[in-house]
Design a protein around this motif. Structure first.
Motif, PDB file in Angstrom:
ATOM      1  N   ALA A  93       0.917  -1.216   0.118  1.00 33.63           N
ATOM      2  CA  ALA A  93       0.079  -0.049  -0.082  1.00 33.63           C
ATOM      3  C   ALA A  93       0.744   1.160   0.126  1.00 33.63           C
ATOM      4  N   TRP A  94       0.684   2.111  -0.808  1.00 32.23           N
ATOM      5  CA  TRP A  94       1.265   3.630  -0.940  1.00 32.23           C
ATOM      6  C   TRP A  94       0.548   4.507  -0.295  1.00 32.23           C
ATOM      7  N   PHE A  95       1.088   4.993   0.865  1.00 26.61           N
ATOM      8  CA  PHE A  95       0.407   6.176   1.632  1.00 26.61           C
ATOM      9  C   PHE A  95       1.172   7.574   1.319  1.00 26.61           C
ATOM     10  N   GLY A  96       0.401   8.388   0.614  1.00 26.01           N
ATOM     11  CA  GLY A  96       0.855   9.379  -0.023  1.00 26.01           C
ATOM     12  C   GLY A  96       1.161  10.683   1.034  1.00 26.01           C
ATOM     13  N   GLY A  97       0.421  10.492   2.148  1.00 27.46           N
ATOM     14  CA  GLY A  97       0.765  11.425   3.177  1.00 27.46           C
ATOM     15  C   GLY A  97       0.170  12.884   2.466  1.00 27.46           C
ATOM     16  N   ASP A  98       0.789  13.794   2.341  1.00 23.29           N
ATOM     17  CA  ASP A  98       0.243  15.001   1.411  1.00 23.29           C
ATOM     18  C   ASP A  98       1.236  15.239   0.477  1.00 23.29           C
ATOM     19  N   THR A  99       0.785  15.547  -0.499  1.00 24.57           N
ATOM     20  CA  THR A  99       1.776  15.761  -1.820  1.00 24.57           C
ATOM     21  C   THR A  99       0.996  16.174  -2.847  1.00 24.57           C
ATOM     22  N   GLY A 100       1.883  17.006  -3.920  1.00 23.76           N
ATOM     23  CA  GLY A 100       1.463  17.458  -5.154  1.00 23.76           C
ATOM     24  C   GLY A 100       2.123  16.321  -6.102  1.00 23.76           C
ATOM     25  N   LEU A 101       1.805  16.455  -7.661  1.00 29.58           N
ATOM     26  CA  LEU A 101       2.109  15.668  -8.425  1.00 29.58           C
ATOM     27  C   LEU A 101       3.962  16.060  -8.437  1.00 29.58           C
ATOM     28  N   PHE A 102       4.508  14.709  -8.904  1.00 30.97           N
ATOM     29  CA  PHE A 102       5.990  14.693  -9.027  1.00 30.97           C
ATOM     30  C   PHE A 102       6.312  13.617 -10.075  1.00 30.97           C
ATOM     31  N   ASP A 103       7.151  13.861 -10.992  1.00 32.63           N
ATOM     32  CA  ASP A 103       7.751  12.993 -11.844  1.00 32.63           C
ATOM     33  C   ASP A 103       8.082  11.624 -11.578  1.00 32.63           C
TER      34      ASP A 103
END
Length: 248
Positions: free
Chosen positions: A141-151
C-alpha cells in the motif's frame, strides 16, 4: 491486508498480525479546525508502529502521539526525531529519507518522495523532509501523506493499494496538494490495483461547511469519477471514516 480509514490522513493498516498507523489524529478537534466528521478513531489493535509523513500539525499531532503507548515505534522523516523527542520524551524513533526502508515485524516500510513543504509551519525553522511510504508484506500500500504531483511518482508502483490525498481541510488548496483531478493523474502514474481517497471531508474550519459544503462532501466521488477516465484499471473504493477494506 485490512485497511481502515479513520478520516483525514489517519489509516490503520494490518497484515500478518502487524498494525501500522499513518499520521494519527485521534482527537475530535484540531486547533482551529471544527469537530471531525465521523467517529473518533477506535483502534482494534494497538499499533506496532506509526509512520509520520511530515511535521504539519494535521499530520504530526502531538497530543495524538502522546495517546499512544510509549513503546510504539515512530517512523519519521529524516530531521524530525529531534523535534519530537523534545516534546514527547524518549521514544523508539526511526528516521528515514526517500529510498530507505525498515522492517516492522513481517512488514516492510519504504520511504518514498512527496512534493510538499516539510516545515512545522510555513515560516518555521523546524523542518524535515516530507515523505510518503510504501507499506506491506504480501500486499503493498502506498500512503501518499500530503503531496502534489511529481515525475518520480511513476517509480513508486506497482502497488496493490494507493491511499491518496484528494483534498485538504479548507475550501481552497495551496501548492503541494492534490485535488480530485490531480489525484486521478497520480493513479495513472503509480498504477495501483485499488485506491482509497483520503485527506478530505473530516476536519473542517468553523463556518466552512456553510460556505462551501461541496468541498466537504464531494472530493471522494469526484476522484472516483476522474480515475475512471485516467486510470480505468484502478478500482476506487470511497470509504466513510471508520470503514474498512480488505485486500485478498
Amino acid at each position: 491486508m485490512e485497511v481502515t480509514w479513520w478520516g483525514h490522513a489517519t489509516v490503520a493498516i494490518r497484515e500478518r498480525g502487524v498494525t501500522i498507523l499513518t499520521d494519527p489524529v485521534l482527537r475530535n478537534r484540531l486547533a482551529h479546525l471544527h469537530r471531525r466528521r465521523g467517529p473518533r478513531p477506535l483502534l482494534a489493535h494497538p499499533p506496532d508502529a506509526v509512520v509520520v509523513s511530515h511535521l504539519h500539525s494535521d499530520h504530526c499531532d502531538l497530543p495524538s502521539l502522546r495517546m499512544l503507548p510509549r513503546a510504539t515505534r515512530l517512523i519519521v522523516p529524516r530531521g524530525a526525531a529531534a523535534f519530537l523527542r523534545a516534546r514527547l520524551g524518549e521514544r523508539d524513533f526511526t528516521e528515514l529519507r526517500a529510498g530507505q526502508e525498515t522492517s516492522v515485524g513481517a512488514l516492510t516500510v519504504r520511504a518514498v518522495p512527496a512534493a510538499h513543504d516539510g516545515g512545522r509551519t510555513p515560516k518555521s525553522r523546524i523542518r524535515a523532509v516530507a515523505l510518503g511510504y510504501v507499506l506491506g508484506g504480501e500486499r503493498s500500500a502506498w500512503f501518499g501523506g500530503d503531496t502534489g504531483l511529481f515525475d518520480e511518482m511513476k517509480e513508486i508502483g506497482p502497488v496493490d493499494l494507493a491511499l491518496v490525498p484528494v483534498w485538504g481541510w479548507g475550501w481552497t488548496l495551496g501548492p503541494g496538494h492534490l485535488d480530485p483531478a490531480g489525484a486521478a493523474e497520480a493513479m495513472r502514474l503509480v498504477g495501483p490495483a485499488a485506491a482509497v481517497p483520503i485527506h478530505w471531508g473530516t476536519l473542517w474550519p468553523v463556518g466552512c461547511r456553510r460556505v462551501r459544503p461541496d468541498r466537504f462532501e464531494r472530493p471522494g466521488d469526484e476522484f472516483a469519477a476522474h480515475t475512471r477516465t485516467t486510470s480505468p484499471s484502478t478500482d476506487v473504493r470511497v470509504l466513510a471514516p471508520g470503514e474498512s477494506l480488505t485486500l485478498s
